[in-house]
Enzyme design. Structure first.
Site, PDB file in Angstrom:
ATOM      1  N   ASP A   8       0.941  -1.277   0.111  1.00  0.00           N
ATOM      2  CA  ASP A   8       0.000   0.139   0.179  1.00  0.00           C
ATOM      3  C   ASP A   8       1.018   1.256   0.083  1.00  0.00           C
ATOM      4  OD1 ASP A   8      -1.699   2.277   0.799  1.00  0.00           O
ATOM      5  OD2 ASP A   8      -2.904   0.982   1.905  1.00  0.00           O
ATOM      6  N   ASP A 104      -3.530   2.380  -5.386  1.00  0.00           N
ATOM      7  CA  ASP A 104      -2.252   2.284  -4.496  1.00  0.00           C
ATOM      8  C   ASP A 104      -2.183   1.411  -3.681  1.00  0.00           C
ATOM      9  OD1 ASP A 104      -4.052   3.193  -2.841  1.00  0.00           O
ATOM     10  OD2 ASP A 104      -2.513   4.323  -1.452  1.00  0.00           O
ATOM     11  N   GLU A 105      -2.665   0.165  -4.054  1.00  0.00           N
ATOM     12  CA  GLU A 105      -2.738  -1.038  -3.425  1.00  0.00           C
ATOM     13  C   GLU A 105      -2.434  -2.320  -4.400  1.00  0.00           C
ATOM     14  OE1 GLU A 105      -5.359  -1.096   0.363  1.00  0.00           O
ATOM     15  OE2 GLU A 105      -6.232  -0.107  -1.377  1.00  0.00           O
TER      16      GLU A 105
HETATM   17 MG   LIG Z   1      -2.318   4.102   0.667  1.00  0.00          MG
END
Ligand SMILES: [Mg+2]
Length: 406
Positions: A8, A104-105
């Site tokens: 993340d 974003d992961e």
């Molecule tokens: Mg994040």
């Protein structure tokens, strides 16, 4: 074995801005959305801004009242999407099993890569190092035997740790997972948290030991999902998406919020189907198989189903009823977060044109005419009236990426 990684990116949008504009490094930076659209909400805050108590989704004015010297940056979604794709490519250097989970992961399954890169912890630290060196964005990594635990491990432990890496095994469940509040369980939102509280369930441990028949009676299939999740059980695999699958034409969207009502969901299903059909027509393709993928608010509740069309088509009048049927057959009343629809089993439109469309020349040429107008005057020149209703995302999507200006 603990082979599943969830990486993340930390303060993703803000970190990208800091990487692109070195003068922002070390400063409190907040990325704020368009005030007209999102009421000026903080989309991301740099590590330095978070120290002032600024959190994601906080109204901009509130963030600025906490830290008046914060530097406000407008979001550049196209740049974040591009960066996100670079990160996925970096992950693929470590394992073919990479599944993007959000902008974003991403999940990486390191099984079988030991000889090349060592343990999953080694992969995690090398991945972090590589991402930071190449794009200047720091990240946290949770490691566990499955996706669910990797996600929770990252959220509750890795993000707060100095090393940015944490590893949980099944043995850690009673000690690390069960004492936590039930809201920390992936897929438990405010609404469920309240439901659970009314049942006397406040920790994940209480939920894990709660009688399954009662959970099932109250929440249907989800009841069972919650029982398994609370026990750290998740059999879903890290599945690489094939967005650019040449054999099929697909379109997917992640909804800006959870959709519950069929009327809203139906509007979105129709829009995505129309988008897929439009792309098929532009490529001069017709398809025989329609596939629907639906993801709920948690990791486990997802469904992928396909159906054969009566005949090859790229018209939404043929395809929409099947998509709606698939949805209603295979998805209960759980909230929906993401939908993908794709048309595969393709062949050239021209080749079968006369045979397939013989009695439908008017309908087909209308569809192509609409495409041409959209192509020349923009997507909003012609659209279905249903897109104007509450659930419609067509307008948003035609000019925005991820709900923000590109
Ligand atoms: Mg994040």
């Amino acid at each position: 074995m603990e082979t599943v990684l969830l990486a993340d990116m930390n303060s993703f949008f803000a970190s990208v801005e800091q990487a692109d504009q070195p003068e922002l490094l070390g400063k409190p930076v907040i990325v704020c959305g368009d005030p007209a659209k999102r009421h000026g909400i903080t989309l991301a805050a740099s590590r330095e801004a978070k120290k002032y108590g600024i959190k994601t989704a906080m109204p901009c004015w509130e963030a600025l009242s906490l830290c008046p010297e914060a530097i406000v940056v407008r979001p550049r979604m196209a740049r974040y999407v591009e960066t996100s794709l670079v990160i996925v490519e970096i992950a693929k250097e470590f394992s073919p099993l990479v599944e993007p989970f959000s902008i974003d992961e991403l999940f990486i399954d390191t099984q079988g890569t030991e000889k090349l890169f060592g343990s999953s912890v080694d992969v995690a630290s090398l991945f972090r190092k590589t991402v930071y060196e190449r794009i200047g964005v720091p990240c946290s990594v949770g490691i566990a035997p499955n996706k669910l635990l990797a996600k929770i491990c990252c959220d509750v432990e890795a993000k707060k740790s100095l090393s940015g890496i944490s590893k949980w095994s099944y043995e850690d469940i009673p000690v690390k997972l069960w004492p936590r509040p039930v809201k920390d369980l992936f897929g438990v939102g405010k609404r469920m948290e309240k439901n659970f509280k009314n049942m006397g369930i406040t920790t994940i441990g209480t939920l894990a030991q709660y009688p399954v028949p009662i959970l099932k009676k109250k929440f249907g299939i989800l009841g069972e999902v919650y029982h398994l999740s609370a026990n750290g059980i998740d059999n879903s695999q890290v599945t690489p998406h094939s967005h650019d699958d040449v054999k099929g034409i697909g379109h997917s969207i992640t909804l800006p919020r959870d959709y519950y009502r069929w009327e809203e969901i139906q509007v979105v299903l129709r829009e995505i189907t129309e988008e897929v059909c439009c792309r098929a027509r532009r490529k001069g393709k017709i398809g025989k198989t329609i596939s629907l993928y639906v993801r709920g608010i948690d990791l486990i509740s997802s469904v992928q189903r396909s159906k054969l069309l009566a005949s090859y088509s790229n018209l939404s009048t043929d395809i929409c009823p099947l998509v709606e049927w698939l949805f209603q057959q295979h998805w209960g009343s759980q909230p929906v977060r993401a939908i993908t629809i794709s048309l595969s089993n393709l062949m050239d439109d021209e080749a079968l044109q006369l045979e397939v469309f013989a009695d439908r020349v008017a309908e087909r040429s209308l569809a192509y005419t609409i495409d041409n107008i959209r192509y020349r005057y923009g997507k909003t020149a012609i659209f279905k009236a249903s897109s104007l209703s509450e659930g419609g995302v067509y307008h948003e999507r035609s000019t925005l990426i991820g709900g923000h200006k590109a």
